[in-house]
Enzyme design. Structure first.
Site, PDB file in Angstrom:
ATOM      1  N   LYS A 181     -59.133  42.525 -13.783  1.00  0.00           N
ATOM      2  CA  LYS A 181     -60.142  42.945 -14.778  1.00  0.00           C
ATOM      3  C   LYS A 181     -59.984  44.442 -15.067  1.00  0.00           C
ATOM      4  CE  LYS A 181     -63.023  39.250 -13.100  1.00  0.00           C
ATOM      5  NZ  LYS A 181     -64.328  38.646 -13.032  1.00  0.00           N
ATOM      6  N   GLU A 208     -62.753  27.485 -14.470  1.00  0.00           N
ATOM      7  CA  GLU A 208     -63.583  28.535 -13.886  1.00  0.00           C
ATOM      8  C   GLU A 208     -65.031  28.332 -14.317  1.00  0.00           C
ATOM      9  OE1 GLU A 208     -61.240  32.254 -12.806  1.00  0.00           O
ATOM     10  OE2 GLU A 208     -61.706  32.437 -14.913  1.00  0.00           O
ATOM     11  N   ASN A 256     -56.728  38.436 -11.061  1.00  0.00           N
ATOM     12  CA  ASN A 256     -57.190  39.066 -12.304  1.00  0.00           C
ATOM     13  C   ASN A 256     -57.924  40.349 -11.903  1.00  0.00           C
ATOM     14  OD1 ASN A 256     -58.399  39.819 -14.681  1.00  0.00           O
ATOM     15  ND2 ASN A 256     -59.802  38.061 -14.776  1.00  0.00           N
ATOM     16  N   GLU A 288     -65.383  35.947 -19.576  1.00  0.00           N
ATOM     17  CA  GLU A 288     -65.939  37.260 -19.941  1.00  0.00           C
ATOM     18  C   GLU A 288     -65.574  37.614 -21.372  1.00  0.00           C
ATOM     19  OE1 GLU A 288     -64.390  39.455 -16.598  1.00  0.00           O
ATOM     20  OE2 GLU A 288     -65.803  38.433 -15.270  1.00  0.00           O
ATOM     21  N   SER A 340     -65.176  32.935  -7.403  1.00  0.00           N
ATOM     22  CA  SER A 340     -65.518  33.356  -6.040  1.00  0.00           C
ATOM     23  C   SER A 340     -64.627  32.734  -4.973  1.00  0.00           C
ATOM     24  CB  SER A 340     -66.999  33.081  -5.744  1.00  0.00           C
ATOM     25  OG  SER A 340     -67.810  33.845  -6.611  1.00  0.00           O
ATOM     26  N   GLY A 362     -67.674  35.861  -9.867  1.00  0.00           N
ATOM     27  CA  GLY A 362     -68.241  37.121  -9.410  1.00  0.00           C
ATOM     28  C   GLY A 362     -69.618  36.986  -8.792  1.00  0.00           C
ATOM     29  N   HIS A 366     -60.674  33.900 -20.984  1.00  0.00           N
ATOM     30  CA  HIS A 366     -61.526  34.144 -19.811  1.00  0.00           C
ATOM     31  C   HIS A 366     -62.987  34.153 -20.261  1.00  0.00           C
ATOM     32  CE1 HIS A 366     -63.416  36.103 -16.390  1.00  0.00           C
ATOM     33  NE2 HIS A 366     -62.356  35.744 -15.692  1.00  0.00           N
TER      34      HIS A 366
HETATM   35  C1  PEP Z   1     -62.341  35.602 -12.469  1.00  0.00           C
HETATM   36  O1  PEP Z   1     -62.702  36.650 -12.963  1.00  0.00           O
HETATM   37  O2  PEP Z   1     -61.543  34.875 -13.094  1.00  0.00           O
HETATM   38  C2  PEP Z   1     -62.856  35.230 -11.168  1.00  0.00           C
HETATM   39  C3  PEP Z   1     -62.632  34.019 -10.726  1.00  0.00           C
HETATM   40  O3  PEP Z   1     -63.558  36.186 -10.498  1.00  0.00           O
HETATM   41  P1  PEP Z   1     -64.131  36.083  -8.974  1.00  0.00           P
HETATM   42  O4  PEP Z   1     -63.010  35.576  -8.125  1.00  0.00           O
HETATM   43  O5  PEP Z   1     -64.528  37.489  -8.642  1.00  0.00           O
HETATM   44  O6  PEP Z   1     -65.273  35.139  -9.031  1.00  0.00           O
END
Ligand code: PEP
Length: 242
Positions: free
Chosen positions: A10, A166, A8, A97, A204, A172, A95
């Protein structure tokens, strides 16, 4: 079940990132990753150029969001039919976010159904906040999200739907859920979605923790943010799934 390694991007990327699929392929050639599905989800305006460069390499391209309707007066929105027309094969919905910006389970369900209708695989994201985990509500929160954002979706179709667990606090931040927590939550999600749906872990995921995460039962791949922007780390994570 073929693992899905999904990136992703973003709101990162530029027109010259069209060569990321070939850079990835140089690190992990197609012949060596037949056992995997690789997916890159760039910002929507880069999907078409990425598809042109990736389809011969058998790397999928997806979107990060979609609208629930096919067309209409929805300024700034993109339908799943439009995404499909430029070659997108997957779309991330719900997601955290976007949930934090007000997207509700009902919106996510509508988008997931729209994706299926439009012939694109939705990746439906669920996950608890740190407060919810620390107060012992992670299981209830994730179950409620599953019920509300997948209710009415035919979960017997298999690869046409993907779920991503997630934990919000792991996205992040450099923090990951413990292997035990991942195993427990993925087992719970598996019990809800049945045997055919791929369940990704996200939060992460990095080259140094990917192997341990990806070998856990009911982990059928990863949704990767930060580490998917660098082809060395994205390819290293994909190799860990082999
Ligand atoms: C994400 O944005 O779905 C995500 C898992 O980000 P990161 O791997 O940076 O934690």
């Amino acid at each position: 079940m073929k693992p899905l390694i999904a990136g992703n991007w973003k709101m990162h990327g530029a027109p010259d990132w069209y060569d990321y699929p070939s850079r990835f392929n140089a690190l992990l050639p197609e012949n060596d990753r037949k056992a995997l599905d690789i997916l890159m989800c760039p910002p929507a305006l880069f999907i078409e150029s990425l598809v042109r460069k990736s389809s011969e390499l058998n790397i999928h391209v997806g979107a990060q969001n979609c609208h629930a309707e096919t067309s209409g007066a929805h300024t700034g929105e993109i339908s799943t039919e439009m995404l499909k027309s430029v070659g997108a094969r997957f779309v991330i919905v719900g997601h955290s976010e976007r949930r934090a910006d007000g997207e509700m389970d009902a919106d996510i369900l509508a988008k997931a159904l729209a994706a299926i209708r439009g012939g694109i695989t939705p990746i439906v994201c669920v996950g608890e906040t740190l407060l919810e985990r620390e107060s012992g509500h992670a299981n209830n929160v994730v179950t409620a999200q599953l019920v509300a954002s997948l209710g009415g979706v035919d979960l017997t179709t298999g690869p046409e739907i993907v779920v991503a667990y997630e934990p919000v606090w792991a996205i992040g931040t450099g923090m990951t859920a413990t292997p035990d927590d991942i195993v427990a939550m993925h087992a719970r999600i598996r019990a809800y979605v049945g045997p055919k749906i791929r369940i990704l872990y996200g939060g992460s995921v990095k080259p140094n923790n990917a192997k341990e995460i990806l070998k856990a039962p009911n982990v059928n791949g990863a949704l990767i943010g930060g580490a998917s922007l660098d082809m060395d780390s994205f390819a290293a994570i994909a190799k860990a799934a082999l």
